[in-house]
Design an enzyme around this catalytic site. Structure first.
Site, PDB file in Angstrom:
ATOM      1  N   ASP A 111     -10.100   3.352  -3.838  1.00 16.49           N
ATOM      2  CA  ASP A 111     -10.862   2.215  -3.313  1.00 16.49           C
ATOM      3  C   ASP A 111     -12.278   2.147  -3.903  1.00 16.49           C
ATOM      4  OD1 ASP A 111      -8.607   2.229  -1.703  1.00 16.49           O
ATOM      5  OD2 ASP A 111      -9.717   1.709   0.104  1.00 16.49           O
TER       6      ASP A 111
ATOM      7  N   ASP B 178       0.835  -1.211   0.000  1.00 17.87           N
ATOM      8  CA  ASP B 178       0.000   0.000   0.000  1.00 17.87           C
ATOM      9  C   ASP B 178       0.872   1.264   0.000  1.00 17.87           C
ATOM     10  OD1 ASP B 178      -2.369   1.467   0.063  1.00 17.87           O
ATOM     11  OD2 ASP B 178      -3.223   0.339   1.726  1.00 17.87           O
TER      12      ASP B 178
HETATM   13  C1  GAL Z   1      -6.160   1.380   1.324  1.00 14.35           C
HETATM   14  C2  GAL Z   1      -6.236   0.343   0.207  1.00 14.35           C
HETATM   15  C3  GAL Z   1      -7.321  -0.654   0.570  1.00 14.35           C
HETATM   16  C4  GAL Z   1      -6.999  -1.292   1.916  1.00 14.35           C
HETATM   17  C5  GAL Z   1      -6.792  -0.238   2.980  1.00 14.35           C
HETATM   18  C6  GAL Z   1      -6.266  -0.830   4.286  1.00 14.35           C
HETATM   19  O1  GAL Z   1      -5.138   2.271   1.033  1.00 14.35           O
HETATM   20  O2  GAL Z   1      -6.508   0.981  -1.003  1.00 14.35           O
HETATM   21  O3  GAL Z   1      -7.445  -1.626  -0.440  1.00 14.35           O
HETATM   22  O4  GAL Z   1      -5.828  -2.080   1.765  1.00 14.35           O
HETATM   23  O5  GAL Z   1      -5.859   0.745   2.564  1.00 14.35           O
HETATM   24  O6  GAL Z   1      -6.038   0.143   5.268  1.00 14.35           O
END
Ligand code: GAL
Length: 389
Positions: A188, A131
């Site tokens: 997301d 991430d």
């Molecule tokens: C976001 C990511 C999500 C999930 C989340 C967890 O940045 O896009 O898919 O992994 O963090 O905190």
């Protein structure tokens, strides 16, 4: 070990990820249940092989050397969890971030790439989601993602590298070069058809708009544009979003879920299921295991489908396949309608006298000289496989 980087993801990876259903509350028991359910529901048999633990698996502190430690919710540790998953004929994935911390504030991997890659390999990790949260310490995205790509390439284990940079710095231009096998192209995805501008996340239709606009040149065997994990079987109605405020998500209708899955397959997207598999409905299980759709997603050419016509409430998209093409007819309106096109207007090889057409929902088959027309319910998508001769 595979012979080459590309062999590890010759077709888009298929699996399950904990985030959409369990958010930061995920436990070892949830992962056991998901692995068991992949086997029991027939999803493993259909091709879904990765079980990925997303954010929040790690303890709040590292050890004195900077190694990641599992939280108390994973009492048997990550090597035992990987064994549990492997014993069921599945592959195991973990999550960390290319910054000081994960998005939920846990220790992450920037500056400790080699140490953590070695830990992951020792534990038996087969897939890493990386991430983009935390302090970047002034380093640009390509540099940060290349550091983990190099660290993964140096360990003696095949690890699929899933870059989660949200498309901010156009990772479709550099994801492959830093060792990535898939890279998130968008923010997301939430369980909505369209998200309001001022709320978190994107809806299905918002993501499709973006995917239509981005460069698909690097997308194909070994490296995939990723429009995010599936929101099929998630949302308040399914009782699966207890960790999200209710106004963030609403359940998708059956027509919207069909459209969601049809388009992710037409995009040749990685398919990571986001639902709690212990309460998956028959409708969702049948959708996710539709072999005609999965064959379009997993077609060996690995072409990302593109829009051919968007006119008012009717959209036609198509995708070249090794033996022909797939054509999707999407009705954006509120009334049932017919949508038509011709093989010469879509990405299907031309020049044949006849084409065989197969409806991917009903498996009905027929022949055409070139005209294609489907009746489509509101928000729904008809999708056919078209084969010359
Ligand atoms: C976001 C990511 C999500 C999930 C989340 C967890 O940045 O896009 O898919 O992994 O963090 O905190």
């Amino acid at each position: 070990m595979t012979d080459s980087h590309d062999d590890l993801a010759a077709t888009p990876p298929l699996g399950w990820n904990s985030w959409n259903a369990f958010s930061c509350e995920v436990t070892e028991a949830d992962i056991h249940a998901a692995a068991d359910a992949l086997v029991d529901t027939g999803l493993r048999e259909a091709g879904y092989e990765y079980v990925v633990v997303d954010d929040c698996w790690m303890a709040g502190e590292t050890d004195s050397e900077g190694r990641l430690l599992p939280s108390a919710d994973f009492p048997n540790g990550m090597a035992a969890l990987a064994d549990y998953v492997h014993e069921r004929g599945l592959k195991f994935g973990l999550y960390t971030s290319a910054g000081s911390h994960t998005c939920q504030g846990y220790p992450a991997s920037l500056g400790r790439e080699e140490l953590h890659a070695k830990q992951f390999a020792d534990w038996g990790v087969d897939y890493l989601k990386y991430d983009n949260c935390g302090d970047h310490r002034g380093r640009d995205a390509i540099d940060r993602y290349a550091a983990m790509g190099d660290a993964l390439a140096a360990v003696n284990r095949d690890i699929v590298y899933s870059i989660c940079e949200w498309g901010e710095h156009e990772p479709w231009r550099w994801g492959r070069n830093v060792g990535g096998h898939l890279w998130r192209a968008t923010d997301d995805l939430v369980a909505k058809w369209r998200a309001d501008r001022d709320e978190f996340g994107l809806g299905i239709a918002d993501v499709l708009d973006r995917m239509a606009a981005i460069d698909a040149a690097a997308h194909g065997p070994g490296g995939w544009n990723d429009p995010d994990m599936l929101q099929i079987g998630t949302g308040p109605e399914s009782g699966q979003s207890q960790h999200e405020p209710v106004d963030v998500q609403r359940p998708l209708t059956e027509a919207e879920r069909r459209s969601h899955f049809a388009f992710w397959c037409l995009l040749a997207a990685p398919l990571m299921i986001g639902a709690d598999l212990t309460s998956l409905s028959d409708f969702d299980r049948e959708l996710l295991t539709n072999e005609r759709l999965l064959a379009i997603d997993q077609d060996p050419l690995g072409v990302q489908g593109t829009p051919d016509r968007c006119d008012g409430d009717a959209e036609v998209w198509s995708k070249r396949l090794a033996d022909g093409g797939a054509v999707a007819f999407h009705n954006l309106g509120d009334a049932k309608r017919e949508i038509s096109t011709h093989v010469s207007a879509v990405d299907v090889p031309g020049g044949a006298d006849h084409y065989r057409v197969c409806d991917c929902w009903t498996s009905n088959e027929w022949e055409t000289g070139g005209s294609l027309a489907m009746t489509v319910e509101p928000r729904d998508t008809a999708i056919v496989r078209v084969t010359p001769g």
